[in-house]
Design an enzyme around this catalytic site. Structure first.
Site, short mmCIF file in Angstrom:
data_model
loop_
_atom_site.label_atom_id
_atom_site.label_comp_id
_atom_site.label_asym_id
_atom_site.label_seq_id
_atom_site.Cartn_x
_atom_site.Cartn_y
_atom_site.Cartn_z
N HIS A 131 11.33 51.14 -15.74
CA HIS A 131 10.93 49.90 -15.05
C HIS A 131 11.53 49.78 -13.65
O HIS A 131 11.17 48.87 -12.90
CB HIS A 131 11.35 48.66 -15.86
CG HIS A 131 10.61 48.52 -17.16
ND1 HIS A 131 9.24 48.47 -17.23
CD2 HIS A 131 11.05 48.42 -18.44
CE1 HIS A 131 8.86 48.35 -18.50
NE2 HIS A 131 9.95 48.33 -19.26
N HIS A 170 6.05 49.30 -23.30
CA HIS A 170 5.91 48.54 -22.05
C HIS A 170 5.39 49.46 -20.95
O HIS A 170 5.75 50.64 -20.91
CB HIS A 170 7.27 47.96 -21.63
CG HIS A 170 7.89 47.06 -22.65
ND1 HIS A 170 8.69 47.54 -23.68
CD2 HIS A 170 7.82 45.72 -22.81
CE1 HIS A 170 9.08 46.53 -24.43
NE2 HIS A 170 8.56 45.41 -23.93
N ASP A 261 9.39 51.56 -29.05
CA ASP A 261 9.14 50.14 -29.32
C ASP A 261 7.67 49.86 -29.64
O ASP A 261 7.27 48.70 -29.73
CB ASP A 261 9.62 49.27 -28.14
CG ASP A 261 9.31 49.88 -26.79
OD1 ASP A 261 8.64 50.93 -26.73
OD2 ASP A 261 9.74 49.30 -25.77
#
Ligand code: ZN
Length: 363
Positions: A131, A170, A261
């Site tokens: 990120h 993500h 995740d």
């Protein structure tokens, strides 16, 4: 054949209290690998990380960002308190040091693969990186481990074509930002990003229209998956999009941002993967590596917060890397809803192919 596993206790020293991206994540993985006697098997080799140099960190990050993390860590040391870099990214006194080793563990693994000491490797590192971009830390991430590794391979190891595959739940927005215009070096990079649809999850990006600009145009390939998408949806991505593009692009090295995740029990997300899904995906990715990249695959750990499931998923991936077949299989419904599959097959994938068709002959 030998598979490298990067690990060192330095990664536990990025110690941020009760934060979900906790040092416990790595402890549980290493305990499980020890329980399964993975490191006693001579087919696996423990790789000790080195520190990345500041010059290498600057392949990707602005100098001001490096100064920021240094001073935040000094403040944490001075005050004895964990410091908040942003809403969800924290630092402790040793975060900067651990981050240099987190990058350096990946660089060391890349070297071991290139010099033939191992065929492929899994870097069990933290803090994670995908990120963070050139000018901002975010989403539990400090330095962008995978982006720096790609630049290292381009600039120091004469690799010309790299595929990055990010399967964290993500969107890997930091890595995407860094390579949106392509690499600043001579290398060519294609990035395949699969994630839970940004309308339903942080960081809210990663839509199919985000395809890069300039030299990078058509080389950023996003695959947003609706909540509850199961293992079958990622197979579709590989078969319909990744395989044809890689047959054309012919990557010399494959780097994977592996988050775990996507597991159906992960409390941060809403996906429906089992803990064998990443390993099954990896089996497919290995066919590309075998054909074009001399088997070279380096996996780096990103997220994954249901720690027991993550440990099993990591174990399964290591088995696949090493051509072993002791897979831990989770019995649960593994199919996505018909409606969801229809949407992927009839809407999202055709649209994505149409968007990419000016850049890839295969579409
Ligand atoms: Zn994640």
């Amino acid at each position: 054949m030998t598979t490298g596993i990067v690990y060192d206790d330095i990664y536990l020293q990025h110690r941020i209290g009760t934060h979900v991206e906790s040092h416990e994540r790595l402890i549980v993985i290493m305990d499980f690998l020890n329980e399964k006697k993975v490191l006693e098997d001579s087919d696996f080799k423990l790789i000790k990380p080195r520190k990345a140099t500041l010059e290498q960190i600057k392949y990707v990050h602005r100098e001001g960002l490096i100064k920021e993390i240094q001073s935040v860590c000094e403040l944490a040391e001075k005050t004895g308190r964990i410091q908040h870099i942003d809403m969800d990214t924290d630092a402790s006194p040793m975060t900067y040091e651990a981050s240099l080793y987190s990058v350096g563990g990946n660089l060391q693994a890349a070297d071991e693969i290139l010099n033939g000491n191992c065929k492929n490797a899994f870097a069990l590192v933290r803090p994670p990186g995908h990120h963070s971009n050139s000018h901002k830390f975010s989403g539990f991430c400090i330095f962008n481990n995978i982006a720096i590794t790609a630049e290292y391979l381009f600039r120091e190891k004469n690799i010309k074509r790299i595929a990055i595959i990010d399967w964290d739940c993500h969107h890997g927005n930091g890595t995407q930002d860094i390579f949106f215009n392509g690499s600043k070096s001579d290398g060519e990079l294609v990035m395949f990003n699969s994630h839970q649809d940004g309308r339903t999850l942080y960081p809210g990006s990663g839509f199919i229209g985000e395809i890069g600009t300039g030299k990078g145009k058509g080389k950023i390939i996003n695959y947003p998956m609706p909540p509850r998408a199961a293992d079958d949806v990622i197979s579709l991505y590989f078969d319909e999009i990744i395989a044809p593009i890689c047959n054309e692009f012919k990557p010399e090295f494959i780097l994977i941002s592996a988050g775990f995740d996507t597991h159906w029990t992960d409390e941060l997300t809403m996906m429906g993967w089992t803990y064998q899904a990443p390993a099954n995906y990896l089996k497919k990715i290995k066919t590309i590596a075998k054909e074009f990249a001399n088997d070279r695959i380096l996996i780096t750990l990103e997220g994954g917060y249901e720690v027991d499931k993550q440990a099993k998923a990591v174990y399964n991936c290591l088995q696949v890397l090493n051509d072993k077949y002791d897979q831990l299989i989770e019995e649960k419904p593994k199919k996505s809803d018909k409606e969801l599959l229809d949407y992927m097959n009839n809407k999202l994938i055709p649209k994505l192919k149409e968007i990419l068709s000016p850049y890839w002959k295969c579409f």
